[in-house]
Scaffold this motif. Structure first.
Motif, mmCIF file in Angstrom:
data_model
loop_
_atom_site.group_PDB
_atom_site.id
_atom_site.type_symbol
_atom_site.label_atom_id
_atom_site.label_comp_id
_atom_site.label_asym_id
_atom_site.label_seq_id
_atom_site.Cartn_x
_atom_site.Cartn_y
_atom_site.Cartn_z
ATOM 1 N N ILE A 153 -13.250 -12.109 -0.029
ATOM 2 C CA ILE A 153 -14.198 -13.043 -0.835
ATOM 3 C C ILE A 153 -13.381 -13.255 -2.063
ATOM 4 O O ILE A 153 -13.089 -14.474 -2.285
ATOM 5 N N LEU A 154 -12.457 -12.263 -2.600
ATOM 6 C CA LEU A 154 -11.803 -12.537 -3.867
ATOM 7 C C LEU A 154 -10.835 -13.590 -3.533
ATOM 8 O O LEU A 154 -10.356 -14.402 -4.257
ATOM 9 N N LEU A 155 -10.033 -13.157 -2.430
ATOM 10 C CA LEU A 155 -8.846 -14.047 -2.124
ATOM 11 C C LEU A 155 -9.140 -15.436 -1.978
ATOM 12 O O LEU A 155 -8.625 -16.533 -2.255
ATOM 13 N N CYS A 156 -10.428 -15.672 -1.112
ATOM 14 C CA CYS A 156 -10.816 -16.991 -0.703
ATOM 15 C C CYS A 156 -11.289 -17.734 -2.267
ATOM 16 O O CYS A 156 -10.909 -19.081 -2.144
ATOM 17 N N MET A 157 -12.001 -16.849 -3.077
ATOM 18 C CA MET A 157 -12.002 -17.717 -4.413
ATOM 19 C C MET A 157 -10.699 -17.870 -5.088
ATOM 20 O O MET A 157 -10.563 -19.074 -5.749
ATOM 21 N N VAL A 158 -9.630 -17.330 -4.839
ATOM 22 C CA VAL A 158 -8.653 -17.592 -5.382
ATOM 23 C C VAL A 158 -8.092 -18.802 -4.841
ATOM 24 O O VAL A 158 -7.586 -19.863 -5.387
ATOM 25 N N ALA A 159 -8.217 -19.165 -3.464
ATOM 26 C CA ALA A 159 -7.806 -20.507 -2.725
ATOM 27 C C ALA A 159 -8.610 -21.512 -3.321
ATOM 28 O O ALA A 159 -8.057 -22.626 -3.397
ATOM 29 N N LEU A 160 -9.831 -21.304 -3.553
ATOM 30 C CA LEU A 160 -10.607 -22.327 -4.017
ATOM 31 C C LEU A 160 -10.493 -22.747 -5.417
ATOM 32 O O LEU A 160 -10.265 -23.960 -5.638
ATOM 33 N N THR A 161 -9.921 -21.853 -6.163
ATOM 34 C CA THR A 161 -9.299 -22.155 -7.375
ATOM 35 C C THR A 161 -8.126 -22.975 -7.643
ATOM 36 O O THR A 161 -8.200 -23.879 -8.285
ATOM 37 N N VAL A 162 -7.185 -22.491 -6.764
ATOM 38 C CA VAL A 162 -6.157 -23.179 -6.445
ATOM 39 C C VAL A 162 -6.197 -24.700 -6.332
ATOM 40 O O VAL A 162 -5.466 -25.566 -7.035
ATOM 41 N N VAL A 163 -7.192 -25.180 -5.335
ATOM 42 C CA VAL A 163 -7.310 -26.409 -5.042
ATOM 43 C C VAL A 163 -8.120 -27.118 -6.340
ATOM 44 O O VAL A 163 -7.822 -28.322 -6.517
ATOM 45 N N LEU A 164 -8.981 -26.400 -7.077
ATOM 46 C CA LEU A 164 -9.681 -27.097 -8.077
ATOM 47 C C LEU A 164 -8.919 -28.146 -8.866
ATOM 48 O O LEU A 164 -9.369 -29.197 -9.388
ATOM 49 N N MET A 165 -7.859 -27.612 -9.495
ATOM 50 C CA MET A 165 -7.037 -28.480 -10.270
ATOM 51 C C MET A 165 -5.864 -29.224 -9.892
ATOM 52 O O MET A 165 -4.988 -29.582 -10.567
ATOM 53 N N VAL A 166 -5.520 -29.217 -8.476
ATOM 54 C CA VAL A 166 -4.622 -29.823 -7.859
ATOM 55 C C VAL A 166 -4.378 -31.289 -8.484
ATOM 56 O O VAL A 166 -3.010 -31.571 -8.639
ATOM 57 N N SER A 167 -5.013 -32.193 -8.390
ATOM 58 C CA SER A 167 -5.025 -33.433 -9.042
ATOM 59 C C SER A 167 -4.181 -33.578 -10.487
ATOM 60 O O SER A 167 -3.735 -34.489 -10.895
ATOM 61 N N VAL A 168 -4.717 -32.349 -11.146
ATOM 62 C CA VAL A 168 -4.128 -32.484 -12.621
ATOM 63 C C VAL A 168 -2.782 -31.803 -12.870
ATOM 64 O O VAL A 168 -2.084 -32.162 -13.551
ATOM 65 N N ASN B 196 3.997 -40.105 -23.680
ATOM 66 C CA ASN B 196 4.362 -40.724 -22.656
ATOM 67 C C ASN B 196 5.197 -40.185 -21.503
ATOM 68 O O ASN B 196 6.295 -40.552 -21.055
ATOM 69 N N LEU B 197 4.766 -38.790 -21.388
ATOM 70 C CA LEU B 197 5.583 -37.974 -20.284
ATOM 71 C C LEU B 197 4.332 -37.302 -19.367
ATOM 72 O O LEU B 197 3.225 -37.494 -19.689
ATOM 73 N N PRO B 198 5.058 -36.930 -18.134
ATOM 74 C CA PRO B 198 3.892 -36.725 -17.051
ATOM 75 C C PRO B 198 3.197 -35.274 -17.828
ATOM 76 O O PRO B 198 3.846 -34.409 -18.285
ATOM 77 N N SER B 199 1.916 -35.071 -17.368
ATOM 78 C CA SER B 199 0.997 -34.023 -18.156
ATOM 79 C C SER B 199 1.422 -32.808 -17.367
ATOM 80 O O SER B 199 1.427 -31.676 -18.228
ATOM 81 N N ALA B 200 1.522 -32.462 -16.176
ATOM 82 C CA ALA B 200 1.357 -31.414 -15.661
ATOM 83 C C ALA B 200 2.596 -30.313 -16.121
ATOM 84 O O ALA B 200 2.505 -29.224 -16.512
#
Lengths: 291, 265
Positions: free
Chosen positions: A188-203, A253-257
């Motif tokens: 479950i912890l690994l799955c939570m890690v997976a979801l967390t990684v997805v969470l901020m992909v756009s940023v 005016n530079l990329p945020s990531a």
């Protein structure tokens, strides 16, 4: 800096507002999960999972175009790929008598390669960089809602079963003897890690996400020696890094990531340097005191 | 305390994947009226035997019963103290967090109750480390960590206490105290410990179980330097010549002759 905060309300710059909100709310999950990643020493697993997301994004975009599935947002592909890779790595580390790091490396590379193949097979232009490094210009209200949902899915179980997760991470054998299903908990912890990684992909994008997962917790680890204050502090630091990075990117005016990553990295290295220097000075003082 | 059998092992064999037997044809009964110490060389199978009692691994053949049941069913009644070197000492948590793990599963939703905390404080006090409760586990000395881990095992309120190398790294000042504690605890629970430390053959130990692939049981009153050398396969210096041991030396002629089972191959 004031400019940045007034711009958050500007309707023309709504992506900035949503990127800011994703950063703030995402930081809750990042602080908690990042602390587990650092203390349980599974940064390489998080790295592999995040890179596998490209396979999910590629597959989703490819299928959307080929089979005309308009509802198939790349984030669904990301979630599926992240969970799948986390489960595979979890099963391998539990049951297969393989070198775990080799398997992690293989999944890491295969995930990226599959993603690139899918994207190459998609006709028309796909902005790969937006997924690799994030692109806040593409952030919408939908992304923010998705972040909130994922946030709740991640944070609620971790708070309720805080003691169980802590025990499994510290001494899984003992936890097993107290009747905790340690393998399930770890999975479950690994799955939570997976979801967390997805969470901020756009940023932050899938390549640099590892920095935002590990560096705030690594900094926090220097200031506290207990799990929950470490989570709290790394969540605050994570929110500070994302907000700071976004504000900087607005002004210069530079990329945020990359700015977020550099901000976190410089903070981490400075803290590391200061702590080591102060220890050396203390030792020197003690030695001279003895003389 | 009436004398009943706590652990019963019959014709047990155990091998890891490589098919070399780690334990061979072990039969053993442990009673609650005796303090048992498992000794033997490193790699001889001491920890394997302990893990079998905990049900963490299953025998390849033969049977093992704890409190008359399978070890999995009985493990709630066991308090286990691992070697602290197996733990990640960088992990951020304090002494109280560690000891409360002994109360896991008792609370709803994995939360600890008021009662759990009272028990945790009591066992910390019992191991004379109550003043360390708020200290980070990482900052303790080896001996303090050992005591905290014994306290965690006691927090389970066990009927059987399993201690893996409890005297390794313990400060000499506490060693004496530890024997007293052991005697006191034994009024409440059965005690089995593992030690590779020959000097630890103390007057508090009633039965010595020698493990080196095979198992031989001795009453501690029958142990001599020869016995121990037999187990280890080479001459071992006994550092701790307690009165009891020197008394035994006089009676060495009445000794066991058959230690082949314990000898090195």
């Amino acid at each position: 800096m004031i400019d940045f905060f007034t711009s958050l309300n500007s309707p023309a710059l709504s992506f900035l507002k949503y990127a800011f909100l994703i950063g703030i709310f995402g930081s809750i999950s990042f602080g908690i999960i990042g602390t587990y990643i650092v203390t349980r020493r599974i940064a390489s697993i998080a790295g592999a999972v995040s890179h596998c997301i490209l396979a999910g994004i590629g597959a989703a975009i490819f299928c959307r175009q080929q089979f005309n599935l308009t509802w198939l947002h790349p984030i669904y592909g990301s979630i599926a790929a992240a969970l799948l890779s986390a489960i595979i790595i979890g099963l391998v580390s539990m049951y297969a008598k393989q070198r775990e790091d080799t398997v992690i490396g293989a999944i890491w590379a295969i995930g990226m390669a599959v993603g690139l193949l899918f994207l190459a097979g998609t006709t028309g232009y796909v902005d790969v960089d937006a997924y690799l490094f994030g692109n806040i210009l593409l952030v919408s209200k939908n992304d923010f809602m998705m972040t909130l949902v994922l946030d709740i899915i991640i944070v609620v179980p971790l708070l309720f079963f805080f003691n169980n997760f802590m025990a499994v991470c510290f001494d899984d054998q003992f936890a097993e003897l107290r009747g905790i299903r340690t393998k399930l908990t770890y999975m479950i912890l690994l799955c939570m890690v997976a979801l967390t990684v997805v969470l901020m992909v756009s940023v932050i994008g899938i390549i640099l996400v590892l920095a935002l997962l590990t560096l705030p917790a690594a900094v926090a680890g220097h200031f506290t020696r207990r799990l929950w204050p470490m989570m709290l502090l790394s969540a605050l630091l994570c929110a500070f890094f994302t907000t700071g990075g976004l504000a900087l990117s607005y002004h210069v005016n530079l990329p945020s990531a990359p700015l977020i990553t550099v901000l976190a990295g410089i903070t981490y290295l400075s803290v590391l340097a200061i702590f080591n220097l102060s220890q050396i000075i203390k030792r020197k003082k003690r030695e001279s005191g003895k003389k | 305390m009436d004398c009943r059998e706590v652990v019963k092992i019959e014709n047990l064999n155990f091998s890891w994947d490589n098919n070399r037997l780690a334990l061979e044809n072990v039969s053993l009964g442990i009673h609650n009226c005796e303090v048992v110490c498992i000794v033997g060389p490193n790699g001889g199978g001491k920890t394997t035997l302990l893990n079998l009692m905990l049900g963490l691994i299953k025998p390849s053949s033969g049977s093992i019963k704890v409190f008359g049941e399978t070890p999995e069913k009985s493990r709630y009644r066991i308090g286990y103290m691992p070697q602290y070197l197996k733990l990640d000492l960088q992990f951020p948590l304090n002494v109280m967090d560690v000891v409360l793990m002994g109360r896991l599963h008792c609370g709803f939703w994995g939360r600890y109750s008021r009662n759990d905390r009272i028990i945790a404080e009591r066992v910390l006090d019992e191991m004379s480390v109550a003043d360390l409760a708020r200290r980070p586990f990482a900052e303790l000395s080896g001996g303090q960590r050992q005591r905290v881990l014994i306290a965690r095992a006691l927090a389970c309120e066990p009927e059987l206490l399993l201690l893996d190398e409890p005297t390794a790294n313990i400060d000499p000042g506490f060693q004496e105290h530890f024997y007293d504690k052991l005697r006191e605890l034994h009024k409440r629970m059965s005690i089995v410990m593992v030690s590779h430390d020959v000097g630890f053959v103390s007057s508090e130990i009633d039965t010595i179980v020698c493990v080196n692939r095979q198992v031989v049981v001795h009453k501690s009153t029958e142990i001599t330097a020869d016995t121990i050398s037999g187990i280890y396969g080479y001459n071992v210096k006994i550092i701790d010549h307690t009165q009891d041991l020197s008394a035994i030396h006089k009676n060495r002629h009445q000794q066991f002759h058959h230690h082949e089972g314990c000898s090195h191959d």
